[in-house]
Every structure is written in C-alpha cells, then in structure tokens.
Design a protein around this motif. Sequence first.
Motif, short mmCIF file in Angstrom:
data_model
loop_
_atom_site.label_atom_id
_atom_site.label_comp_id
_atom_site.label_asym_id
_atom_site.label_seq_id
_atom_site.Cartn_x
_atom_site.Cartn_y
_atom_site.Cartn_z
N GLU A 110 5.32 13.23 -0.68
CA GLU A 110 5.21 12.85 0.74
C GLU A 110 4.65 11.44 0.87
OE1 GLU A 110 2.76 15.92 2.37
OE2 GLU A 110 4.40 17.37 2.45
N GLY A 111 5.01 10.59 -0.08
CA GLY A 111 4.45 9.24 -0.10
C GLY A 111 5.08 8.31 0.94
N GLN A 166 0.84 -1.20 0.00
CA GLN A 166 0.00 0.00 0.00
C GLN A 166 0.87 1.25 0.00
OE1 GLN A 166 -3.84 0.35 2.40
NE2 GLN A 166 -2.48 1.59 3.62
N ALA A 167 0.55 2.17 -0.89
CA ALA A 167 1.24 3.46 -0.94
C ALA A 167 0.23 4.58 -0.74
CB ALA A 167 1.97 3.62 -2.27
N ARG A 168 0.56 5.51 0.14
CA ARG A 168 -0.30 6.68 0.39
C ARG A 168 0.50 7.95 0.20
NH1 ARG A 168 -5.24 5.89 2.57
NH2 ARG A 168 -5.75 3.81 3.35
N SER A 169 -0.19 9.02 -0.22
CA SER A 169 0.50 10.29 -0.43
C SER A 169 -0.48 11.44 -0.26
CB SER A 169 1.12 10.33 -1.83
OG SER A 169 0.16 10.73 -2.80
N SER A 170 0.06 12.66 -0.34
CA SER A 170 -0.76 13.87 -0.26
C SER A 170 -1.05 14.45 -1.64
CB SER A 170 -0.05 14.91 0.60
OG SER A 170 1.20 15.27 0.00
N GLY A 171 -0.70 13.70 -2.70
CA GLY A 171 -0.78 14.26 -4.04
C GLY A 171 -1.93 13.75 -4.88
N ALA A 172 -1.70 13.70 -6.18
CA ALA A 172 -2.75 13.33 -7.13
C ALA A 172 -3.24 11.90 -6.94
CB ALA A 172 -2.24 13.52 -8.56
N ILE A 173 -2.38 11.04 -6.42
CA ILE A 173 -2.76 9.65 -6.12
C ILE A 173 -2.63 9.44 -4.61
CG2 ILE A 173 -2.37 7.21 -6.61
CD1 ILE A 173 -1.02 7.97 -9.19
N PRO A 174 -3.74 9.59 -3.88
CA PRO A 174 -3.66 9.39 -2.42
C PRO A 174 -3.44 7.94 -2.02
CG PRO A 174 -5.64 10.63 -3.06
CD PRO A 174 -5.06 10.06 -4.31
N LEU A 175 -3.83 7.00 -2.91
CA LEU A 175 -3.75 5.59 -2.51
C LEU A 175 -3.51 4.69 -3.71
CD1 LEU A 175 -4.23 3.25 -0.40
CD2 LEU A 175 -6.63 3.32 -1.11
#
Length: 295
Positions: A109-110, A66-75
Amino acid sequence: MSDFTQRFLFDDTDVRGELVSLGESYAHVLAKHPYPEPVAQLLGEMLAAASLLVGTLKFDGLLVLQARSSGAIPLLMIECSSDREVRGIARYHASQVTPDAGLRELMPEGVLTLTVDPKQGQRYQGIVALEGATLAESLSAYFDNSQQLPTRFWLNADGRNARGMLLQALPADRLKDPEARQASWQHLTTLGDTLTAEELIGLDNETVLHRLYHEETVRLFEPMPIHFRCSCSRQRSANALISLGQADAEALLEESGGTVVIDCQFCNQRYSFDAADIAQLFVGGGSAAPSETLH
C-alpha cells in the motif's frame, strides 16, 4: 571522485541520459542507523533516484523523494539539493524485515511523493502509488502518469554502492515524426532493459554505455560531484524552539528536566538547550550557547 552523476546525450535522436554512482555519501547515510540489508538496498536505490532526478530539473532549492507504506518500512525519505547535497533516512520494523524481501513485500500500500521546493517560486508535489515490483518501475510509472517527458529508471544498490541510470525523452528536435520518435525511444529503453544489476554496480560509465549503445552515437559529459551533507544546525533547532513561543518553550524545558534536546533523525546530531540558552533566544541573543560549552 567516488560520488557523481554523469550526463550523456544521443546525437541522432531526442533522448538524454544520466548515470549516477554513489559510494561515500551512501556510506554516510547507512552509518547513521543499523539498517538491515533489504532496507539499506532500497534506501540506496532511492538515493540514486533522487540524485538522478535533481539533474532533470532547473531550479535552486530542494528535491524531496518520500515513500510511505503500511508495511515493514513505513518511511523512506531522501533530500537532494540543487547543489547536489544529499541526506536520507528510513523507518522500519526490524521484526518484519525478511531477507531478500522486495519492494512489494516491504512497502505494501505504498505511496511515492516527489516534492520540488524552490527557494523562489511555487512548490510542486506529485504523488503515485508504489505499484511496481521495484522502485525503478514505480518511478517510471510516475512519469508515465504525470504527462511529463517519458522517463525510465534503472536502479541498484548493494549496501556499498548505489548506482542508477536514467533515460528521458526530449522535446522534438532531431526527430519530428511521432512514429520515428516512439520507435527510437522504444529501441533505446529496450537496450537499457538488458543491463544487469551486476553490470550497473560493477562497471564504469564508459563501459556501461559501450555495452548498451555501441551502435549509437553517444556523447558523455563531464561528471558532476555529489556530497552527503545534513542541513541540520543549532540555529535551525533554535528557530524551532522560537516558533513554539516563549511560554511553551519554557514549559518544554521544565518537562525535560532542565535541558531540551533536539535530535536530528538524519545524522544523529544532538542540540541541547538549557535554561540560559532558552532565555537568550527570546531576548534576541541568538542561538550560540551562553554557557561554557557549545552544545
């Protein structure tokens, strides 16, 4: 067989490898949602990575990447079982996804989380920042930082095929001298870095290995099939309602206008429960719908 992993072994040193090729299962994952091309590519790379990782583990259960971020792809999330059944999903903001955007632009920030959830035994979870320029670099860094066996990844996907290669150092056996082991590892990974995206996507495994390692003694093992399969079911949805308790389930039924609908985010399957279904759940009647139509 269009979807499989295939292990290989260097006979003269303590390094193993694995290649993955995904077509049908990748297509199944992409068919469930209208992903923009950069999202589909990252999802394919992660699908390939999870398929490679499950081959490095000896367990009976589920691996979740699982990858999470604050950008265009949150998950981004991939699940791969020890039976090599995969499913995956991405969450994205369409207005923020630009053509040709890479991992850093799409997932600032992933954070990457790897979870191993065995049917028996202790659950394991590791976390690393998505600091690499690519998913392959970030996964390789995860193994560098986690004090596990050195592992390198090469991943590519083009919306039709998802491919990957993994090299992993093994415990000392053929080479006991630490300097010789390091030199061998450096040699093999440096050759791996010469593999282009076009070669990985377009060539069969035998040709890839010959092109990279024709001067090495390499054994290629039989392929292991991989399949797309979603683990959702009416029973699992019913269990989720039961876990709410009867009062809350009935309140949800009323709020929903007489029918509770549970959607699987992975495969878009819908499971509907009306008043008769809810009542049956709490008198031990099971999850099969008592009404004329099974939902």
